[in-house]
Design a protein around this motif. Structure first.
Motif, PDB file in Angstrom:
ATOM      1  N   LEU A 103     -29.611  75.812  79.190  1.00  0.00           N
ATOM      2  CA  LEU A 103     -30.779  74.979  78.895  1.00  0.00           C
ATOM      3  C   LEU A 103     -31.656  74.814  80.135  1.00  0.00           C
ATOM      4  O   LEU A 103     -32.884  74.799  80.030  1.00  0.00           O
ATOM      5  N   LEU A 117     -35.583  68.812  82.014  1.00  0.00           N
ATOM      6  CA  LEU A 117     -34.498  68.621  81.057  1.00  0.00           C
ATOM      7  C   LEU A 117     -34.057  67.169  81.196  1.00  0.00           C
ATOM      8  O   LEU A 117     -33.819  66.698  82.318  1.00  0.00           O
ATOM      9  N   THR A 165     -30.749  69.474  70.640  1.00  0.00           N
ATOM     10  CA  THR A 165     -31.854  69.408  71.592  1.00  0.00           C
ATOM     11  C   THR A 165     -33.162  69.174  70.850  1.00  0.00           C
ATOM     12  O   THR A 165     -33.284  69.484  69.662  1.00  0.00           O
ATOM     13  N   LEU A 178     -37.469  69.129  77.745  1.00  0.00           N
ATOM     14  CA  LEU A 178     -36.512  69.483  76.710  1.00  0.00           C
ATOM     15  C   LEU A 178     -35.443  68.402  76.774  1.00  0.00           C
ATOM     16  O   LEU A 178     -34.881  68.149  77.842  1.00  0.00           O
ATOM     17  N   ARG A 179     -35.193  67.740  75.668  1.00  0.00           N
ATOM     18  CA  ARG A 179     -34.254  66.615  75.619  1.00  0.00           C
ATOM     19  C   ARG A 179     -32.924  67.062  75.042  1.00  0.00           C
ATOM     20  O   ARG A 179     -32.878  67.675  73.975  1.00  0.00           O
ATOM     21  N   VAL A 180     -31.840  66.792  75.775  1.00  0.00           N
ATOM     22  CA  VAL A 180     -30.498  66.983  75.228  1.00  0.00           C
ATOM     23  C   VAL A 180     -30.186  65.691  74.480  1.00  0.00           C
ATOM     24  O   VAL A 180     -29.906  64.659  75.092  1.00  0.00           O
ATOM     25  N   LEU A 219     -31.682  63.741  79.473  1.00  0.00           N
ATOM     26  CA  LEU A 219     -30.583  63.337  78.609  1.00  0.00           C
ATOM     27  C   LEU A 219     -30.159  61.926  78.968  1.00  0.00           C
ATOM     28  O   LEU A 219     -30.591  61.374  79.974  1.00  0.00           O
TER      29      LEU A 219
END
Length: 157
Positions: free
Chosen positions: A110, A121, A79, A86-88, A123
């Motif tokens: 998360l 979040l 992450t 917040l980047r996965v 992704l």
């Protein structure tokens, strides 16, 4: 799966062999392309090193973690903090642990963290990864964009 069953811990140098095995488990496409199996290990190791180098270049402050069940490593979570989110960067689970809720539980945690911090979040997922896409949809992620065979997804608290 209960919350207590999954442990998420920082990655250590001794996890490198596990990370290589995990990467290998995600690359059936390479196994089918190589006519001579003697070259498979070298190609897989090189591809995994390139993946890590790409992550470190794009997300130099990324957090690398190991997902464990009953003390055994079963996955990896990478992450990074990006503006407003917040980047996965990556989440991967060994084949024998798939379908047991490991990725879903890690992502729910998360989501809780992102909500506490007032962040989204995000992704990316390959368009042909239907299992992951179903999981992300069930967790409330929505498609923001599609580019080069990948979907950019976002979850908002």
């Amino acid at each position: 799966m209960s919350l207590a069953a999954l442990r998420i811990r920082p990655a250590l140098p001794l996890d490198e062999a596990f990370f290589l095995a995990l990467y290998r488990s995600t690359r059936d496409d390479l196994l089918g392309l190589l006519a001579d199996p003697r070259y498979v290990d070298g190609i897989i190791a090189m591809q995994q090193q390139m993946q890590v180098a790409g992550y470190r270049s794009s997300y130099p402050d990324a957090l690398y973690q190991v997902l464990e069940l009953d003390g055994d490593p079963v996955g990896r979570l990478v992450t990074a903090g990006v503006p407003g989110a917040l980047r996965v960067v990556d989440i991967a689970v060994m084949p024998q642990a798939r379908g047991r809720g490991v990725a879903g539980e890690a992502l729910r945690r998360l989501q809780e963290q992102a909500a506490r911090e007032g962040r989204e979040l995000t992704l990316a997922v390959r368009t042909d990864n239907h299992g992951a896409r179903r999981l992300y949809a069930a967790l409330g992620f929505t498609v923001e964009a599609e580019e080069a065979g990948r979907l950019q997804l976002r979850w908002r608290p």
